[in-house]
Design an enzyme around this catalytic site. Sequence first.
Site, mmCIF file in Angstrom:
data_model
loop_
_atom_site.group_PDB
_atom_site.id
_atom_site.type_symbol
_atom_site.label_atom_id
_atom_site.label_comp_id
_atom_site.label_asym_id
_atom_site.label_seq_id
_atom_site.Cartn_x
_atom_site.Cartn_y
_atom_site.Cartn_z
ATOM 1 N N TRP A 122 1.712 -0.363 -6.388
ATOM 2 C CA TRP A 122 2.949 -1.169 -6.561
ATOM 3 C C TRP A 122 2.513 -2.420 -6.765
ATOM 4 O O TRP A 122 3.307 -3.483 -6.563
ATOM 5 C CB TRP A 122 4.154 -1.020 -5.586
ATOM 6 C CG TRP A 122 4.449 0.040 -4.990
ATOM 7 C CD1 TRP A 122 4.368 0.430 -3.597
ATOM 8 C CD2 TRP A 122 4.520 1.380 -5.750
ATOM 9 N NE1 TRP A 122 4.680 1.616 -3.537
ATOM 10 C CE2 TRP A 122 4.687 2.353 -4.618
ATOM 11 C CE3 TRP A 122 4.731 1.941 -6.884
ATOM 12 C CZ2 TRP A 122 4.882 3.764 -4.779
ATOM 13 C CZ3 TRP A 122 4.776 3.238 -7.149
ATOM 14 C CH2 TRP A 122 4.944 4.293 -6.282
ATOM 15 N N ILE A 123 1.409 -2.812 -7.364
ATOM 16 C CA ILE A 123 0.824 -4.220 -7.682
ATOM 17 C C ILE A 123 1.112 -4.655 -9.080
ATOM 18 O O ILE A 123 0.597 -4.124 -10.078
ATOM 19 C CB ILE A 123 -0.793 -4.380 -7.436
ATOM 20 C CG1 ILE A 123 -1.167 -3.749 -5.889
ATOM 21 C CG2 ILE A 123 -1.192 -5.615 -7.675
ATOM 22 C CD1 ILE A 123 -0.295 -4.128 -4.692
ATOM 23 N N GLY B 47 4.657 -0.476 2.731
ATOM 24 C CA GLY B 47 5.534 -1.211 1.554
ATOM 25 C C GLY B 47 6.236 -2.406 2.320
ATOM 26 O O GLY B 47 5.724 -3.458 2.348
ATOM 27 N N SER B 48 7.406 -1.856 2.812
ATOM 28 C CA SER B 48 8.163 -2.908 3.571
ATOM 29 C C SER B 48 7.461 -3.532 5.042
ATOM 30 O O SER B 48 7.683 -4.629 5.236
ATOM 31 C CB SER B 48 9.535 -2.330 3.916
ATOM 32 O OG SER B 48 10.071 -2.105 2.683
ATOM 33 N N GLU C 144 9.012 -7.657 -3.238
ATOM 34 C CA GLU C 144 8.695 -8.968 -2.302
ATOM 35 C C GLU C 144 9.863 -8.773 -0.831
ATOM 36 O O GLU C 144 10.518 -9.758 -0.311
ATOM 37 C CB GLU C 144 9.183 -10.063 -2.961
ATOM 38 C CG GLU C 144 8.019 -10.562 -3.912
ATOM 39 C CD GLU C 144 8.192 -11.865 -4.718
ATOM 40 O OE1 GLU C 144 8.607 -12.930 -3.793
ATOM 41 O OE2 GLU C 144 7.913 -12.028 -5.711
ATOM 42 N N GLU D 63 16.909 -4.362 2.840
ATOM 43 C CA GLU D 63 16.935 -3.896 4.157
ATOM 44 C C GLU D 63 16.121 -4.876 5.104
ATOM 45 O O GLU D 63 16.381 -5.104 6.109
ATOM 46 C CB GLU D 63 16.907 -2.549 4.213
ATOM 47 C CG GLU D 63 17.550 -1.507 3.891
ATOM 48 C CD GLU D 63 17.788 -1.377 2.121
ATOM 49 O OE1 GLU D 63 18.632 -0.992 1.661
ATOM 50 O OE2 GLU D 63 16.762 -1.824 1.758
ATOM 51 N N ARG E 21 36.667 -8.639 -28.410
ATOM 52 C CA ARG E 21 36.845 -6.934 -28.715
ATOM 53 C C ARG E 21 38.484 -6.663 -28.578
ATOM 54 O O ARG E 21 39.029 -6.959 -27.619
ATOM 55 C CB ARG E 21 36.155 -6.290 -27.188
ATOM 56 C CG ARG E 21 36.306 -4.840 -27.327
ATOM 57 C CD ARG E 21 35.586 -4.051 -28.408
ATOM 58 N NE ARG E 21 35.657 -2.855 -28.333
ATOM 59 C CZ ARG E 21 36.208 -1.646 -28.953
ATOM 60 N NH1 ARG E 21 37.275 -2.144 -29.737
ATOM 61 N NH2 ARG E 21 36.163 -0.629 -28.721
ATOM 62 N N GLN F 232 44.635 -7.852 -17.463
ATOM 63 C CA GLN F 232 44.506 -8.567 -16.170
ATOM 64 C C GLN F 232 43.324 -7.902 -15.544
ATOM 65 O O GLN F 232 42.485 -8.446 -14.978
ATOM 66 C CB GLN F 232 45.658 -8.474 -15.296
ATOM 67 C CG GLN F 232 45.735 -9.401 -13.953
ATOM 68 C CD GLN F 232 47.043 -9.393 -13.447
ATOM 69 O OE1 GLN F 232 47.088 -8.158 -12.650
ATOM 70 N NE2 GLN F 232 47.409 -10.469 -13.045
ATOM 71 N N GLU G 94 0.695 -1.156 -0.139
ATOM 72 C CA GLU G 94 0.110 -0.026 -0.120
ATOM 73 C C GLU G 94 0.907 1.147 -0.048
ATOM 74 O O GLU G 94 2.151 1.099 0.321
ATOM 75 C CB GLU G 94 -0.869 -0.082 1.303
ATOM 76 C CG GLU G 94 -1.952 -1.173 1.220
ATOM 77 C CD GLU G 94 -2.780 -1.144 2.630
ATOM 78 O OE1 GLU G 94 -3.222 -2.250 2.709
ATOM 79 O OE2 GLU G 94 -2.702 -0.345 3.360
#
Length: 378
Positions: free
Chosen positions: A149-150, A123-124, A354, A358, A258, A269, A119
């Site tokens: 954010w659905i 969110g988190s 998902e 954090e 390349r 290297q 929502e």
Amino acid sequence: MPAFSLEPEQTAWCAELRALAAARLRPLADQGQPGHVNRPLLTDLGRLGLLERLFTSGALDLCLMRESLAQACTEAETALALQGLGAHPVHAHGSPAQRKHWLPKVADGSAVAAFALSEPGAGSDAAALALAAEPDGTGGWRLTGEKCWISNAPEADFYTVFARTTPGAGARGVTAFLVPADRPGLTGTALEMLSPHPIGALAFDAVPVRADDVLGERDRGFAVAMGTLNLFRPSVGAFAVGMAQAALDATVDHTRRREAFRGTLKDLQAVAHQVAEMALRTEAARLMVYAAATAYDQGAPGVPGRAAMAKLLATETAQYVVDTAVQLHGARALRRGHLLEHLYREVRAPRVYEGASEVQRGIIAKELYATAHDQEAR
């Protein structure tokens, strides 16, 4: 089966999926419109039997599907994953009538599913959601509020919606509902995002839901949500590993061909060591994803922590690998339509959805301290 190796049949299946994705699904994806549900692509995923496997496979198979598809066609991977995320609560917690009506349609690609948890203000912190489910006096509820954010919104055919049935109860007062998209009072708008898959916002204006729309039990919806995420988080990591592998393969090919500084890039290297680091991190992330998925399938302890570790390491790794690949390719990788330009836009979102990185660290720490407390109590 050992956690860190695949059987020959699994390896062959992954190769077959990569070939199918490149030859059959990639052209359908290219014909789709970014930011919108690609129904022909979903239909073909259904014809191939991949959507049905969402409900018959374990976590490891889900990871193998997502990783393999992501290497050749991220749009196909995402379409498959979103069907699984939206429909898994129905598969795991739905009534026989709900399952009979919706799951065959999800499996053949004719019905688009969506998982509506986040929502604007939750969110988190999923337990803080505020979408209100108010009793209507007849044994049902009216849903009022917003979701944001659905994925697959507003084009989905049904939504797994998490709403607050008991105010002030935190995670214990949330109920999961199966809400068809044609319910009165339910509207949605598309959001333009960095990643090309469909994402939108939903508005609920006294949307009616009944007792037979509940998924699982009243006030136990948070467990429905977390159970779904515990299954899908390792596979988000698999998606990330697939993108990292695609970027790594492109970089190996580019740097060995390349010509620069009187040789090829691989002869430098500094370049060779960066490519080695990309490979090292990709393989480490892959092994952690497979280990977390195997733990889920075996019912091992500590699945939430393992799933969080897998998603965290794999998504952060993919960001590093794709970014390094862009750097080693130079300006050509920034051109619209280049594989790495596409992956660069795709790779950022998994570190947020998902459960942001954090949040994953918070889950890992919580599991560690809970385990230490339990051991001390013994």
